[in-house]
Design a protein around this motif. Structure first.
Motif, PDB file in Angstrom:
ATOM      1  N   ARG A  22      -8.836  -4.500  -0.027  1.00 38.96           N
ATOM      2  CA  ARG A  22      -9.954  -3.825   0.633  1.00 38.96           C
ATOM      3  C   ARG A  22      -9.709  -3.764   2.141  1.00 38.96           C
ATOM      4  NH1 ARG A  22     -11.169  -1.824  -4.110  1.00 38.96           N
ATOM      5  NH2 ARG A  22     -12.158  -3.310  -5.550  1.00 38.96           N
ATOM      6  N   ASP A  23     -10.205  -2.704   2.756  1.00 38.10           N
ATOM      7  CA  ASP A  23      -9.975  -2.519   4.187  1.00 38.10           C
ATOM      8  C   ASP A  23     -10.574  -3.642   5.017  1.00 38.10           C
ATOM      9  OD1 ASP A  23      -8.615  -0.232   3.708  1.00 38.10           O
ATOM     10  OD2 ASP A  23     -10.005   1.120   4.707  1.00 38.10           O
ATOM     11  N   GLY A  24      -9.889  -3.962   6.089  1.00 35.91           N
ATOM     12  CA  GLY A  24     -10.319  -4.968   7.054  1.00 35.91           C
ATOM     13  C   GLY A  24      -9.177  -5.200   8.013  1.00 35.91           C
ATOM     14  N   TRP A  25      -9.425  -5.969   9.058  1.00 33.29           N
ATOM     15  CA  TRP A  25      -8.347  -6.224  10.018  1.00 33.29           C
ATOM     16  C   TRP A  25      -8.112  -7.716  10.261  1.00 33.29           C
ATOM     17  CZ3 TRP A  25     -12.709  -3.295  11.326  1.00 33.29           C
ATOM     18  CH2 TRP A  25     -13.697  -3.975  12.016  1.00 33.29           C
ATOM     19  N   ASN A  26      -8.996  -8.562   9.735  1.00 31.07           N
ATOM     20  CA  ASN A  26      -8.802 -10.001   9.881  1.00 31.07           C
ATOM     21  C   ASN A  26      -8.547 -10.593   8.503  1.00 31.07           C
ATOM     22  OD1 ASN A  26      -8.894 -12.745  10.475  1.00 31.07           O
ATOM     23  ND2 ASN A  26     -10.524 -12.519  11.982  1.00 31.07           N
ATOM     24  N   VAL A  27      -7.313 -10.970   8.233  1.00 31.79           N
ATOM     25  CA  VAL A  27      -6.895 -11.405   6.893  1.00 31.79           C
ATOM     26  C   VAL A  27      -7.117 -12.912   6.742  1.00 31.79           C
ATOM     27  CG1 VAL A  27      -4.992 -11.486   5.247  1.00 31.79           C
ATOM     28  CG2 VAL A  27      -5.190  -9.549   6.836  1.00 31.79           C
ATOM     29  N   LEU A  28      -7.896 -13.286   5.721  1.00 29.02           N
ATOM     30  CA  LEU A  28      -8.265 -14.681   5.511  1.00 29.02           C
ATOM     31  C   LEU A  28      -7.632 -15.287   4.265  1.00 29.02           C
ATOM     32  CD1 LEU A  28     -12.105 -14.644   6.313  1.00 29.02           C
ATOM     33  CD2 LEU A  28     -10.194 -14.991   7.869  1.00 29.02           C
ATOM     34  N   ASP A  29      -6.623 -14.649   3.707  1.00 24.64           N
ATOM     35  CA  ASP A  29      -5.998 -15.164   2.485  1.00 24.64           C
ATOM     36  C   ASP A  29      -5.581 -16.624   2.645  1.00 24.64           C
ATOM     37  OD1 ASP A  29      -6.031 -12.345   2.286  1.00 24.64           O
ATOM     38  OD2 ASP A  29      -4.456 -12.412   0.772  1.00 24.64           O
ATOM     39  N   ASP A  30      -5.671 -17.375   1.541  1.00 26.15           N
ATOM     40  CA  ASP A  30      -5.272 -18.777   1.551  1.00 26.15           C
ATOM     41  C   ASP A  30      -3.780 -18.933   1.842  1.00 26.15           C
ATOM     42  OD1 ASP A  30      -7.897 -19.579   0.737  1.00 26.15           O
ATOM     43  OD2 ASP A  30      -7.378 -19.017  -1.319  1.00 26.15           O
ATOM     44  N   ASN A  31      -2.958 -18.045   1.262  1.00 20.33           N
ATOM     45  CA  ASN A  31      -1.505 -18.107   1.497  1.00 20.33           C
ATOM     46  C   ASN A  31      -0.913 -16.737   1.190  1.00 20.33           C
ATOM     47  OD1 ASN A  31       1.243 -18.701   1.691  1.00 20.33           O
ATOM     48  ND2 ASN A  31       1.000 -20.735   0.813  1.00 20.33           N
ATOM     49  N   LEU A  32      -1.093 -15.811   2.122  1.00 21.84           N
ATOM     50  CA  LEU A  32      -0.655 -14.429   1.907  1.00 21.84           C
ATOM     51  C   LEU A  32       0.828 -14.350   1.580  1.00 21.84           C
ATOM     52  CD1 LEU A  32      -1.186 -11.367   1.991  1.00 21.84           C
ATOM     53  CD2 LEU A  32      -0.676 -11.444   4.444  1.00 21.84           C
ATOM     54  N   LEU A  33       1.658 -15.144   2.244  1.00 24.51           N
ATOM     55  CA  LEU A  33       3.103 -15.036   2.051  1.00 24.51           C
ATOM     56  C   LEU A  33       3.573 -15.597   0.718  1.00 24.51           C
ATOM     57  CD1 LEU A  33       4.521 -15.743   5.623  1.00 24.51           C
ATOM     58  CD2 LEU A  33       3.818 -13.578   4.575  1.00 24.51           C
ATOM     59  N   ALA A  34       2.666 -16.223  -0.041  1.00 25.28           N
ATOM     60  CA  ALA A  34       2.997 -16.659  -1.401  1.00 25.28           C
ATOM     61  C   ALA A  34       2.796 -15.533  -2.405  1.00 25.28           C
ATOM     62  CB  ALA A  34       2.156 -17.869  -1.794  1.00 25.28           C
ATOM     63  N   CYS A  35       2.285 -14.396  -1.957  1.00 25.42           N
ATOM     64  CA  CYS A  35       2.086 -13.240  -2.835  1.00 25.42           C
ATOM     65  C   CYS A  35       3.410 -12.513  -3.065  1.00 25.42           C
ATOM     66  CB  CYS A  35       1.074 -12.274  -2.215  1.00 25.42           C
ATOM     67  SG  CYS A  35      -0.595 -12.930  -2.075  1.00 25.42           S
ATOM     68  N   SER A  36       3.397 -11.578  -3.997  1.00 31.60           N
ATOM     69  CA  SER A  36       4.587 -10.770  -4.275  1.00 31.60           C
ATOM     70  C   SER A  36       4.898  -9.875  -3.085  1.00 31.60           C
ATOM     71  CB  SER A  36       4.355  -9.911  -5.513  1.00 31.60           C
ATOM     72  OG  SER A  36       3.331  -8.948  -5.274  1.00 31.60           O
ATOM     73  N   ASP A  37       6.165  -9.481  -2.961  1.00 25.87           N
ATOM     74  CA  ASP A  37       6.554  -8.587  -1.873  1.00 25.87           C
ATOM     75  C   ASP A  37       5.756  -7.293  -1.912  1.00 25.87           C
ATOM     76  OD1 ASP A  37       8.364 -10.494  -1.126  1.00 25.87           O
ATOM     77  OD2 ASP A  37      10.167  -9.335  -1.628  1.00 25.87           O
ATOM     78  N   GLY A  38       5.525  -6.774  -3.108  1.00 27.32           N
ATOM     79  CA  GLY A  38       4.784  -5.519  -3.229  1.00 27.32           C
ATOM     80  C   GLY A  38       3.366  -5.647  -2.695  1.00 27.32           C
ATOM     81  N   HIS A  39       2.722  -6.768  -2.995  1.00 27.13           N
ATOM     82  CA  HIS A  39       1.362  -6.970  -2.512  1.00 27.13           C
ATOM     83  C   HIS A  39       1.356  -7.114  -0.990  1.00 27.13           C
ATOM     84  CE1 HIS A  39      -2.857  -8.290  -2.852  1.00 27.13           C
ATOM     85  NE2 HIS A  39      -2.558  -9.120  -1.857  1.00 27.13           N
ATOM     86  N   ILE A  40       2.281  -7.883  -0.453  1.00 23.25           N
ATOM     87  CA  ILE A  40       2.337  -8.078   0.995  1.00 23.25           C
ATOM     88  C   ILE A  40       2.563  -6.749   1.710  1.00 23.25           C
ATOM     89  CG2 ILE A  40       3.609  -9.187   2.875  1.00 23.25           C
ATOM     90  CD1 ILE A  40       4.239 -11.472   0.891  1.00 23.25           C
ATOM     91  N   ARG A  41       3.480  -5.938   1.188  1.00 23.23           N
ATOM     92  CA  ARG A  41       3.732  -4.628   1.807  1.00 23.23           C
ATOM     93  C   ARG A  41       2.474  -3.754   1.754  1.00 23.23           C
ATOM     94  NH1 ARG A  41       9.208  -3.995   2.757  1.00 23.23           N
ATOM     95  NH2 ARG A  41      10.605  -5.304   1.489  1.00 23.23           N
ATOM     96  N   ALA A  42       1.734  -3.827   0.651  1.00 20.32           N
ATOM     97  CA  ALA A  42       0.510  -3.034   0.530  1.00 20.32           C
ATOM     98  C   ALA A  42      -0.553  -3.505   1.524  1.00 20.32           C
ATOM     99  CB  ALA A  42      -0.019  -3.111  -0.902  1.00 20.32           C
ATOM    100  N   VAL A  43      -0.628  -4.808   1.743  1.00 17.64           N
ATOM    101  CA  VAL A  43      -1.562  -5.339   2.745  1.00 17.64           C
ATOM    102  C   VAL A  43      -1.172  -4.839   4.129  1.00 17.64           C
ATOM    103  CG1 VAL A  43      -2.388  -7.437   3.894  1.00 17.64           C
ATOM    104  CG2 VAL A  43      -2.180  -7.381   1.399  1.00 17.64           C
ATOM    105  N   PHE A  44       0.102  -4.879   4.449  1.00 17.14           N
ATOM    106  CA  PHE A  44       0.560  -4.398   5.757  1.00 17.14           C
ATOM    107  C   PHE A  44       0.257  -2.904   5.916  1.00 17.14           C
ATOM    108  CE2 PHE A  44       4.128  -7.832   6.159  1.00 17.14           C
ATOM    109  CZ  PHE A  44       3.151  -8.790   6.361  1.00 17.14           C
ATOM    110  N   SER A  45       0.410  -2.135   4.854  1.00 12.61           N
ATOM    111  CA  SER A  45       0.100  -0.701   4.921  1.00 12.61           C
ATOM    112  C   SER A  45      -1.383  -0.478   5.184  1.00 12.61           C
ATOM    113  CB  SER A  45       0.506  -0.011   3.612  1.00 12.61           C
ATOM    114  OG  SER A  45       1.906  -0.040   3.440  1.00 12.61           O
ATOM    115  N   MET A  46      -2.228  -1.281   4.538  1.00  9.43           N
ATOM    116  CA  MET A  46      -3.672  -1.192   4.776  1.00  9.43           C
ATOM    117  C   MET A  46      -3.991  -1.500   6.231  1.00  9.43           C
ATOM    118  SD  MET A  46      -6.446  -3.371   5.328  1.00  9.43           S
ATOM    119  CE  MET A  46      -6.048  -4.940   4.555  1.00  9.43           C
TER     120      MET A  46
END
Length: 274
Positions: free
Chosen positions: A119-143
């Motif tokens: 979901r759109d936003g600019w302040n990312v509060l994920d518990d451990n974003l870098l533990a996600c899959s590469d595809g998910h991380i790239r999608a977050v960066f695109s958002m």
């Protein structure tokens, strides 16, 4: 969630992340004109649970009431922007595989990361974003790249999981600030490596964008040892921010509260190194 329902959200205390719309209520019972289909009491801190229960009792005469939030130790569901966090904050995954002794995240959300719809936003509060899959991380960066404001990563990034492509993609986003973490002695060497990787990608210490939460104040910790960790974080290329642990009542000792204030502002922190 039924978008046609009118839901009042009640919060025991206001924080920077508390929603500020007309259906977000802080620390009070219902007023004469409060009408709702449901009332959700959202509680972040365990020491606020007694207040949350009192508020739930007060609001039960308005509509059916439920209590939720991190303090209840119930796992979170799909993230709804603006519902329990102010608009601009976003959570794209839950859980953390690290099982740190001091952390409640893996106990509440599990030690397997769950990737959520982004979901759109600019302040990312994920518990451990870098533990996600590469595809998910790239999608977050695109958002984040399409947001009107510079991104922030205040949920924290794990230095040991940082890859060069993460650093290069983050640099392109021109973030306002990124927080890493120095919680245990094992974090120091990965933090040093991460600092080197981030600088090679184009980040500078002068920008104050590279930040680091430094845990302190646990039983047996000393301010001398904590000061050493602060300076180690600075030497690794990060501006440290002391994170003193709370006790079971949600309190910090006066000494550790003062210590945290001394390391709270980047400009003041940077002057300590000289």
């Amino acid at each position: 969630m039924d978008n046609d329902k009118k839901i009042i959200r009640v919060f025991p205390r206001r924080t920077r992340a508390t929603p500020d719309d007309e259906l977000a209520v802080v620390g009070r019972g219902p007023g004469l004109f409060d009408v709702s289909d449901e009332v959700h009491v959202s509680v972040t801190f365990s020491w606020d649970l007694p207040v949350a229960e009192m508020l739930a009792y007060q609001w039960k005469h308005v509509a059916p009431v439920s209590i939720g939030g991190p303090a209840t130790r119930m796992p979170g569901g799909e993230f709804v922007p603006g519902m329990y966090l102010k608009k601009g904050y976003t959570i794209t995954s839950r859980g953390c595989p690290n099982r740190c002794w001091f952390c409640s995240v893996w106990r509440r959300e599990g030690d397997v990361v769950r990737e959520l719809p982004i979901r759109d936003g600019w302040n990312v509060l994920d518990d451990n974003l870098l533990a996600c899959s590469d595809g998910h991380i790239r999608a977050v960066f695109s958002m984040l790249a399409r947001q009107a404001r510079r991104p922030q990563f205040t949920g924290g990034l794990e230095a040991a999981r940082l890859k060069p492509w993460h650093a290069e993609a983050l640099r392109k986003l021109k973030p306002k600030q990124l927080f890493f973490a120095y919680d245990t002695p094992d974090d120091l060497e990965p933090l040093r490596v991460a600092g080197k990787v981030m600088r090679e990608a184009g980040f500078t210490t002068a920008s104050h964008a590279l930040r680091c939460y430094v845990l302190c104040g646990w039983p047996g910790d000393t301010q001398e040892a904590a000061n050493t960790r602060m300076m180690q974080a600075m030497d690794a290329g990060f501006i440290p921010m002391a994170m003193a642990m709370f006790d079971e009542m949600g309190e910090k000792s006066r000494e550790w509260a003062r210590f945290q204030r001394l390391w709270a502002r980047p400009a003041i922190t940077c002057s300590k190194k000289g």
